[in-house]
Design a protein around this motif. Structure first.
Motif, PDB file in Angstrom:
ATOM      1  N   LEU A  65      -4.718   2.019  -5.468  1.00  0.00           N
ATOM      2  CA  LEU A  65      -5.442   1.740  -4.477  1.00  0.00           C
ATOM      3  C   LEU A  65      -5.611   3.865  -3.160  1.00  0.00           C
ATOM      4  CD1 LEU A  65      -4.728  -1.848  -2.943  1.00  0.00           C
ATOM      5  CD2 LEU A  65      -6.511  -1.014  -3.046  1.00  0.00           C
ATOM      6  N   LYS A  66      -4.518   4.340  -3.037  1.00  0.00           N
ATOM      7  CA  LYS A  66      -4.552   5.551  -2.735  1.00  0.00           C
ATOM      8  C   LYS A  66      -5.396   6.164  -2.805  1.00  0.00           C
ATOM      9  CE  LYS A  66      -0.668   8.694  -0.251  1.00  0.00           C
ATOM     10  NZ  LYS A  66      -2.248   9.119   0.266  1.00  0.00           N
ATOM     11  N   ALA A  67      -5.736   5.711  -4.371  1.00  0.00           N
ATOM     12  CA  ALA A  67      -6.276   6.866  -5.050  1.00  0.00           C
ATOM     13  C   ALA A  67      -7.936   7.530  -4.525  1.00  0.00           C
ATOM     14  CB  ALA A  67      -5.879   6.728  -6.592  1.00  0.00           C
ATOM     15  N   GLU A 117       0.660  -1.273  -0.175  1.00  0.00           N
ATOM     16  CA  GLU A 117      -0.401  -0.051  -0.265  1.00  0.00           C
ATOM     17  C   GLU A 117       0.954   1.261   0.050  1.00  0.00           C
ATOM     18  OE1 GLU A 117      -1.799  -1.451   3.267  1.00  0.00           O
ATOM     19  OE2 GLU A 117      -4.173  -1.111   2.804  1.00  0.00           O
ATOM     20  N   ALA A 118       0.023   2.469  -0.370  1.00  0.00           N
ATOM     21  CA  ALA A 118       1.199   3.766  -0.090  1.00  0.00           C
ATOM     22  C   ALA A 118       1.645   3.894   0.658  1.00  0.00           C
ATOM     23  CB  ALA A 118       0.663   4.883  -0.463  1.00  0.00           C
ATOM     24  N   ARG A 119       1.370   3.851   2.285  1.00  0.00           N
ATOM     25  CA  ARG A 119       2.698   3.099   3.725  1.00  0.00           C
ATOM     26  C   ARG A 119       3.736   2.578   3.423  1.00  0.00           C
ATOM     27  NH1 ARG A 119      -0.465   1.290   7.162  1.00  0.00           N
ATOM     28  NH2 ARG A 119      -2.315   2.670   7.069  1.00  0.00           N
ATOM     29  N   ASP A 120       3.390   1.824   2.831  1.00  0.00           N
ATOM     30  CA  ASP A 120       4.429   1.079   2.255  1.00  0.00           C
ATOM     31  C   ASP A 120       5.884   1.141   1.562  1.00  0.00           C
ATOM     32  OD1 ASP A 120       3.234  -0.523   4.089  1.00  0.00           O
ATOM     33  OD2 ASP A 120       2.369  -2.302   2.481  1.00  0.00           O
ATOM     34  N   VAL A 121       5.313   1.756   0.359  1.00  0.00           N
ATOM     35  CA  VAL A 121       5.635   2.232  -0.586  1.00  0.00           C
ATOM     36  C   VAL A 121       6.997   3.096  -0.058  1.00  0.00           C
ATOM     37  CG1 VAL A 121       5.551   3.117  -2.855  1.00  0.00           C
ATOM     38  CG2 VAL A 121       4.468   1.138  -2.768  1.00  0.00           C
ATOM     39  N   GLU A 122       5.536   4.069   0.740  1.00  0.00           N
ATOM     40  CA  GLU A 122       6.396   5.529   1.433  1.00  0.00           C
ATOM     41  C   GLU A 122       7.538   5.007   1.637  1.00  0.00           C
ATOM     42  OE1 GLU A 122       3.496   8.108   3.703  1.00  0.00           O
ATOM     43  OE2 GLU A 122       2.754   7.611   1.219  1.00  0.00           O
TER      44      GLU A 122
END
Lengths: 195, 380, 244, 196
Positions: D178-180, D153-158
């Protein structure tokens, strides 16, 4: 209950440790002269000498075929797939080109990396086609080789006899009895049909 | 202001983490300990490093599939978990167990008790510093019993052997003979184990009057099993509930006096002697008959149509660690609605802090070892 | 550590010829690997049931000392093999990766048991990591639940074969700029952040189990609660919160 | 069994006149959760019962309400399981804690809070027992949304980029989508129906 050195329990202070050392000394000497199960050395020299192979031991499932690997006993009914608590069996029934399902699995793969050796699939299989193997030397360097396709799972019936003679004998007897009953029934139906 | 801030002020007290990766915590168990010099001021257990969500998985597997998962709760003796779970499921669906099956269950459960107590004493001695010698003797006995388990149930540790209404396979002749030789030879091993340990001065000096558990605190904290009986409370579920034909065997319930680590060690040796007595009587009086109730025998082939009526049941047995209870709620489908496990290893830890306050840092390990917890059961 | 084939430069026939005249020819690699292979010290790192089988492997009957691996070092600094024996839960994963980072090179990992290989019987739970190879590279995978002590010894022999195949020139741990520090995951609101380390593990393209079963634990599968009210209905006291 | 639980019901009604109790199979349901401490206190001291051993505290989710089930035993009188149950609505599930009376309830109530979210008032330190402090949600509830561990998810990629780990493009794109859409990567039903 022996408590903190009640006078009678231990003759002199170091006696407990000495009697303990006596036990270890006895074991040390026994290990040279006694047989393994009565105090001797019980070590199994693994690669050369393997431990006793018990009939009921269960490691990983395998599929049984009678004559040729193309005709396994399995009819892809999927009961083992539903009963597996870990859901590591994946069965797809074969279809001929007209789309009519054949009683044969097209895809039957078992995920050895998830399997928990519980043996439920062997218990529930109504067609005596999946059994637990004794072969356990399957450590590997990469994970993808642990997803076993049908080609690697299929083993012959005489391998099954070699590995588990008693169970193999029983299953063959059951299958032969079923075939005779079916043959008798068809003969009886033909004769009834014939009149 | 909490104890911790007070501490930081005069800097006398040190905070230490035992675990989760520690050579002697019997697995991934962590204790946050506040030490003033060598004595313990505060001890908070931290668990969850082996929480394998067994109760969530139990709610999504059929009743027969859960038997395989109960082996992995108290993985040192899988058979007593099976016993407790199958007892509860049979109470839920009111299934009886034929005589021979009940005898086989008792034989296997008592063999598992022998394994557990000898291993527990071995691990306790490991914590005491006699590295690996007593444990090697205990594991040598354990290997013989594991051979019998593998011959009968199919797997050394994860037996998956009990079914509702009996057991999966019968006890054939040569494994019966193997059990008889084990039971005949076990007292000699126990005498050797006792001469090695019981009157050993180092063991007496380090274990007596350490980690005393008073009887009233033990009852209030729900401690059960050998830890409770070492404090002198006579509470053995085999004698009270009389489940599974245990009332046919006469065996004593050993009791301790002071409830210190030495009593908890010695009571396990005495319980092993009682188990050998039970095994001798059970092996002599093993009746013929079917190993599973004919009504539930078809369940072996298709466990999916085991749908107990709507209702709840709580069954408990005397597992070697204490009272192991299963609470099952069924809603008529092949999967239970709720399957809760009353784990003796978890609840025996509620008195750990009371026992460890004021003791030395080296004694914490022995007190934890004497309670004999297994993390698979604590964290479920 | 990748499996690098090491074909020693001496042709075997010449070597056998010379051994007949008691002249033993060997390569530096052989001695270097023979030394490392025969005394590989595992770290005392038992998580769950497989740890009991590891202890049984270290005990008298299946003696791991015959392979030189009986000295279980308590601290990661002195160990060069980490046997991940048992279920790695999400709460335990940061500790496992930190311990792996603290080990000295050359270090190897054996994933012992179905849980360490792929999450095993508990793979569908909310608190179990689906295999330790999501965060650290694993050298030998040993399936089984639990694998018998002989299987662990067989896995150890496979690892020794791998060590034999390595050579000093191509050894990774002597190259400059070796980056073997794996980021330690953190405990996020619903699980680990990040869920896996893409450099070490990529999800397979065809995952039949997910496609076919979805997730065994599905949300909202049961919609009707069991009604534990007694069958013979006692005088139904007006109770708003009683179930349907 | 039912006779046993009836004797307990009568004794309690005699001791506390206004109490609302109901027999449920062979367990006793306390309609009002606040009575729990009074009942437990009485049951522990009264010479008739002497229930000094609280064996197990179980929480379970019955969709309309959450329930806590207590199994009491008496070690003195060796008497069988006395089962008390308490029902609380799902929104603010508050049950008085029994830890001051029975120390065996301490860890079990922490586990029930951790997995079901039932707050036990009066518990000395009600923290999560198995999961870690920052965990949101209570996993054993029937409507718990479990994360899908195979999609980033976005949190993981950051986080990965912050730690210098190269994330492949496809995963970065999925995470951004997903974040969008504002959804979380959840566990879904099987995409392909299971035949056979």
């Amino acid at each position: 209950m022996k408590h903190f050195f009640k006078k009678g329990s231990v003759p002199f202070w170091g006696f407990g440790i000495l009697s303990g050392l006596g036990v270890t000394l006895k074991n040390f000497i026994d290990s040279y002269f006694k047989k393994p199960d009565s105090g001797g050395v019980t070590t199994i020299q693994y690669p050369e000498e393997k431990s006793a192979d018990f009939e009921a031991a269960r490691n990983f499932p395998f599929l049984v075929y009678d004559e040729t690997p193309e005709k396994p006993r399995c009819v892809a009914c999927g009961i083992c797939e539903r009963e597996c608590p870990v859901k590591c069996i994946h069965v797809v029934m074969a279809k001929d080109e007209a789309g009519k399902p054949l009683r044969k699995p097209a895809v039957f793969d078992i995920d050895y990396e998830l399997c928990m050796n519980c043996g439920n699939c062997e218990e529930v299989c109504p067609f005596h086609s999946i059994f637990m193997d004794h072969d356990y030397e399957i450590a590997s360097y990469d994970r993808s080789s642990l997803l076993r396709p049908m080609s690697k799972l299929l083993k012959s019936n005489d391998y099954f006899h070699k590995v588990r003679p008693v169970d193999a004998g029983k299953t063959d007897a059951v299958i032969r009895a079923a075939q005779e009953k079916k043959a008798a029934a068809t003969k009886q139906k033909d004769s009834a049909g014939g009149q | 202001m909490t104890l911790l801030d007070e501490i930081k002020k005069d800097g006398e007290i040190l905070e230490i983490n035992f675990g989760p990766q520690h050579p002697s915590t019997h697995g991934v168990f962590r204790m946050r300990v506040l030490l003033e010099g060598e004595t313990v001021r505060e001890l908070k257990p931290v668990m969850g490093y082996l929480h394998r969500n067994q109760e969530q998985i139990a709610e999504n597997t059929t009743y027969a599939g859960i038997v395989g998962f109960t082996d992995r709760m108290d993985y040192i003796n899988a058979l007593s978990n099976n016993f407790s779970y199958c007892l509860t499921a049979e109470k839920l669906a009111s299934i009886e167990v034929p005589e021979r099956a009940a005898y086989i269950r008792i034989i296997m459960a008592e063999l598992a008790r022998l394994i557990n107590h000898s291993a527990a004493v071995g691990f306790l001695l490991n914590d005491l510093g006699s590295f690996f010698t007593p444990l090697l003797y205990a594991l040598r006995e354990r290997e013989r019993i594991l051979d019998v388990f593998e011959a009968v149930t199919g797997s050394r540790m994860m037996c998956n052997y009990f079914r509702f209404g009996g057991v999966k396979r019968d006890l054939d002749e040569d494994s019966l003979a193997a059990i008889k030789t084990i039971v005949r030879k076990f007292p000699r091993f126990l005498d050797e184990f006792e001469t090695l340990l019981t009157s050993n001065e180092i063991l007496c000096m380090r274990c007596q009057n350490v980690g005393v558990l008073p009887a009233d605190l033990a009852v209030n904290a729900g401690i059960t099993g050998p830890t409770l009986r070492a404090s002198g409370v006579n509470y053995d579920i085999r004698k009270i509930d009389r489940y599974g034909l245990y009332d046919r065997f006469d065996f004593k319930v050993p009791l301790g006096k002071k409830g210190d680590v030495y009593d908890r060690y010695y009571i396990r040796i005495l319980e092993m002697r009682e188990s050998v007595k039970i095994l001798e009587q059970a092996l002599q009086a093993l009746p013929a008959g079917d190993f599973i109730h004919p009504k539930t025998a078809p369940l072996l082939r298709n466990p999916r149509n085991f749908k107990p009526p709507v209702g709840e049941a709580y069954g408990r047995t005397e597992s070697p660690k204490g009272e192991l209870g299963f609470y099952l709620v069924s809603d008529g489908t092949p999967q239970p609605w709720r399957c809760h496990v009353r784990a003796p290893s978890l609840i025996n830890l509620s008195a750990l802090e009371a026992m460890c306050l004021g003791q030395k840092i080296a004694d914490i390990m022995i007190i934890l070892g004497s309670i004999d917890i297994v993390l698979g059961e604590t964290d479920r | 550590m990748k499996y690098t084939e090491n074909n020693s430069t001496i042709d075997p026939s010449l070597r056998d010829e010379m051994t007949k005249q008691n002249v033993f020819v060997t390569t530096l690699d052989f001695i270097y690997n023979w030394g490392r292979r025969s005394s590989i010290w595992p770290m005392q790192f038992g998580l769950a049931c497989c740890a009991i089988e590891m202890i049984a492997a270290a005990a008298a009957r299946y003696d791991i000392a015959r392979f030189g691996a009986e000295l279980f070092r308590a601290s990661p600094r002195q160990a060069d093999l980490m046997i991940v024996a048992g279920t790695v839960t999400k709460k335990m994963a940061p500790n496992v990766v930190r311990l792996f980072n603290q080990m000295a090179e050359p270090k190897y990992v054996i994933a012992m048991g179905a849980c360490a290989v792929s999450g095993g019987p508990f793979a569908d739970g909310y608190n179990v990591l689906r295999g330790i190879d999501r965060f650290i590279p694993v050298d030998v995978y040993i399936p089984g639940c639990p694998p018998r002590p002989e299987v662990l010894l067989h896995g150890l022999m496979q690892l020794q074969k791998k060590i034999d195949s390595q050579s000093i020139q191509k050894a990774e741990w002597y190259q400059k700029g070796l980056k073997r520090e794996f980021p330690i995951p953190e405990l996020g609101p619903h699980g680990l952040v990040p869920k896996f380390n893409p450099e070490v593990w990529q999800p397979p393209e065809t995952d039949n189990r997910a496609k076919h079963y979805g997730h065994v634990i599905r949300i909202g599968k049961k919609t009707k609660a069991p009604n534990l009210e007694p069958a013979v209905s006692a005088p139904p006291s007006p109770n708003p919160s009683a179930g349907a | 069994m039912p006779s046993m639980i009836n004797s307990l019901k009568d004794a309690l009604e005699k001791k506390f006149p206004g109490i609302k109790l109901r027999i449920l199979r062979d367990s006793l349901l306390l309609e009002d959760p606040q009575d729990l401490t009074r009942v437990a206190q009485h049951v522990k001291e009264s010479p008739a019962f002497r229930l000094d051993y609280l064996s197990s505290v179980t929480a379970s989710d019955f969709l309309d309400y959450l329930e806590t089930i207590y199994h009491f035993y008496s070690m003195e009188k060796k008497s069988g399981p006395w089962v008390l149950r308490v029902r609380v609505p799902r929104e603010n599930a508050r049950v008085p804690s029994l830890t001051p009376l029975y120390q065996s309830a301490e860890l079990q109530e922490r586990e029930a809070y951790d997995l079901f979210g039932i707050l036990y008032e009066g518990h000395p330190d009600l923290r999560r027992l198995f999961l870690w402090e920052g965990f949101e949600g209570h996993p054993l509830l029937k409507n718990y949304e479990q994360e899908n561990a195979d999609t980033l998810e976005a949190r993981d990629v950051e986080w990965l980029e912050a730690h210098g780990v190269k994330v492949p493009e496809t995963m970065k794109k999925n995470a951004a989508e997903l974040k969008a859409s504002g959804k979380r990567a959840l566990v879904e039903k099987p995409t392909e129906p299971r035949q056979a």
